[in-house]
Design a protein around this motif. Structure first.
Motif, PDB file in Angstrom:
ATOM      1  N   THR A  16     -29.269   3.320  -6.323  1.00 22.69           N
ATOM      2  CA  THR A  16     -30.572   3.943  -6.572  1.00 22.69           C
ATOM      3  C   THR A  16     -31.660   3.344  -5.675  1.00 22.69           C
ATOM      4  O   THR A  16     -32.806   3.777  -5.722  1.00 22.69           O
ATOM      5  CB  THR A  16     -31.009   3.784  -8.044  1.00 22.69           C
ATOM      6  N   CYS A  17     -31.291   2.370  -4.866  1.00 20.00           N
ATOM      7  CA  CYS A  17     -32.278   1.664  -4.047  1.00 20.00           C
ATOM      8  C   CYS A  17     -32.746   2.443  -2.824  1.00 20.00           C
ATOM      9  O   CYS A  17     -33.500   1.933  -2.020  1.00 20.00           O
ATOM     10  CB  CYS A  17     -31.744   0.296  -3.641  1.00 20.00           C
ATOM     11  N   PHE A  18     -32.302   3.687  -2.687  1.00 23.25           N
ATOM     12  CA  PHE A  18     -32.802   4.518  -1.585  1.00 23.25           C
ATOM     13  C   PHE A  18     -34.074   5.256  -2.000  1.00 23.25           C
ATOM     14  O   PHE A  18     -34.759   5.839  -1.167  1.00 23.25           O
ATOM     15  CB  PHE A  18     -31.737   5.534  -1.148  1.00 23.25           C
ATOM     16  N   ARG A  49     -41.933  -1.921   5.213  1.00 27.47           N
ATOM     17  CA  ARG A  49     -40.563  -1.436   4.999  1.00 27.47           C
ATOM     18  C   ARG A  49     -39.506  -2.529   5.109  1.00 27.47           C
ATOM     19  O   ARG A  49     -38.362  -2.312   4.744  1.00 27.47           O
ATOM     20  CB  ARG A  49     -40.237  -0.311   5.988  1.00 27.47           C
ATOM     21  N   ASP A  50     -39.872  -3.716   5.594  1.00 22.00           N
ATOM     22  CA  ASP A  50     -38.917  -4.814   5.707  1.00 22.00           C
ATOM     23  C   ASP A  50     -38.772  -5.601   4.412  1.00 22.00           C
ATOM     24  O   ASP A  50     -37.948  -6.498   4.314  1.00 22.00           O
ATOM     25  CB  ASP A  50     -39.335  -5.779   6.824  1.00 22.00           C
ATOM     26  N   ILE A 105     -35.789  -7.203   2.495  1.00 22.71           N
ATOM     27  CA  ILE A 105     -34.771  -6.248   2.061  1.00 22.71           C
ATOM     28  C   ILE A 105     -33.399  -6.585   2.660  1.00 22.71           C
ATOM     29  O   ILE A 105     -32.377  -6.435   2.003  1.00 22.71           O
ATOM     30  CB  ILE A 105     -35.201  -4.792   2.364  1.00 22.71           C
ATOM     31  N   ASN A 106     -33.374  -7.086   3.901  1.00 27.18           N
ATOM     32  CA  ASN A 106     -32.092  -7.451   4.518  1.00 27.18           C
ATOM     33  C   ASN A 106     -31.421  -8.600   3.774  1.00 27.18           C
ATOM     34  O   ASN A 106     -30.200  -8.617   3.609  1.00 27.18           O
ATOM     35  CB  ASN A 106     -32.286  -7.820   5.988  1.00 27.18           C
ATOM     36  N   ASP A 107     -32.197  -9.578   3.298  1.00 27.66           N
ATOM     37  CA  ASP A 107     -31.637 -10.679   2.511  1.00 27.66           C
ATOM     38  C   ASP A 107     -31.120 -10.182   1.170  1.00 27.66           C
ATOM     39  O   ASP A 107     -30.062 -10.603   0.704  1.00 27.66           O
ATOM     40  CB  ASP A 107     -32.681 -11.779   2.288  1.00 27.66           C
ATOM     41  N   LEU A 108     -31.874  -9.296   0.542  1.00 29.50           N
ATOM     42  CA  LEU A 108     -31.484  -8.774  -0.764  1.00 29.50           C
ATOM     43  C   LEU A 108     -30.196  -7.963  -0.689  1.00 29.50           C
ATOM     44  O   LEU A 108     -29.312  -8.104  -1.537  1.00 29.50           O
ATOM     45  CB  LEU A 108     -32.614  -7.908  -1.331  1.00 29.50           C
TER      46      LEU A 108
END
Length: 167
Positions: A16-18, A49-50, A105-108
């Motif tokens: 659902t993260c989209f 957005r990052d 977001i990349n780490d998550l």
């Protein structure tokens, strides 16, 4: 300092993260049913957005109150959980409070980081608060003889070019 504490764990499915944003079910304090909260997340950031953005929404319409908010994303690999905390005063019908740049977001989304567990991201929120009615201040504006009610922590009124703090 706070007479009430509430904790809530929300499991957000990764698929659902989209979406632009998601809002949790409402959670209520067992000690005071006037204390109603929700968590709002913006998986792809509210401005940047990052970053993953996280906010707390107060459902209290009648009362202003001070709070301490702690929001944590749990780590399933027994590594360090990721969290932030802050003090905030919610006012009647106030905007959500939180962090636009909560976590990259990349780490998550990096599965090796350990924040995704069984295709879910677990968010744990703890809120300390004291719901105490604030005194209602009423003063008379002599020029118009109108009664003005104010209901806030830092109240000011203006008269001509002067600004006065109500204490």
């Amino acid at each position: 300092m706070f007479s009430n504490w509430i904790s809530y764990k929300w499991c957000v499915p990764v698929n659902t993260c989209f979406k632009e944003y998601l809002i949790s079910p409402q959670f209520i304090s067992s000690a005071n049913d006037e204390a109603k909260f929700r968590i709002k997340i913006c998986p792809s950031g509210s401005k940047n957005r990052d970053y993953f953005s996280l906010f707390v929404i107060s459902g209290s319409k009648e009362t202003s109150f001070k709070s301490k908010i702690s929001a944590t994303i749990l780590n399933c690999n027994r590594r360090k959980h990721y969290g932030l905390a802050a003090n905030h005063t919610f006012c009647c019908d106030s905007s959500p409070f939180g962090w636009q740049n909560f976590i990259k977001i990349n780490d998550l989304m990096d599965r090796e980081q350990g924040f995704i567990n069984n295709e879910c991201i677990e968010i744990w929120c703890v809120i300390g608060f004291s719901l105490q009615p604030r005194p209602r201040l009423v003063f008379r504006v002599q020029q118009n003889e109108e009664d003005i009610s104010m209901d806030c922590e830092d109240c000011y009124f203006e008269f001509g070019n002067d600004r006065f703090k109500v204490v």
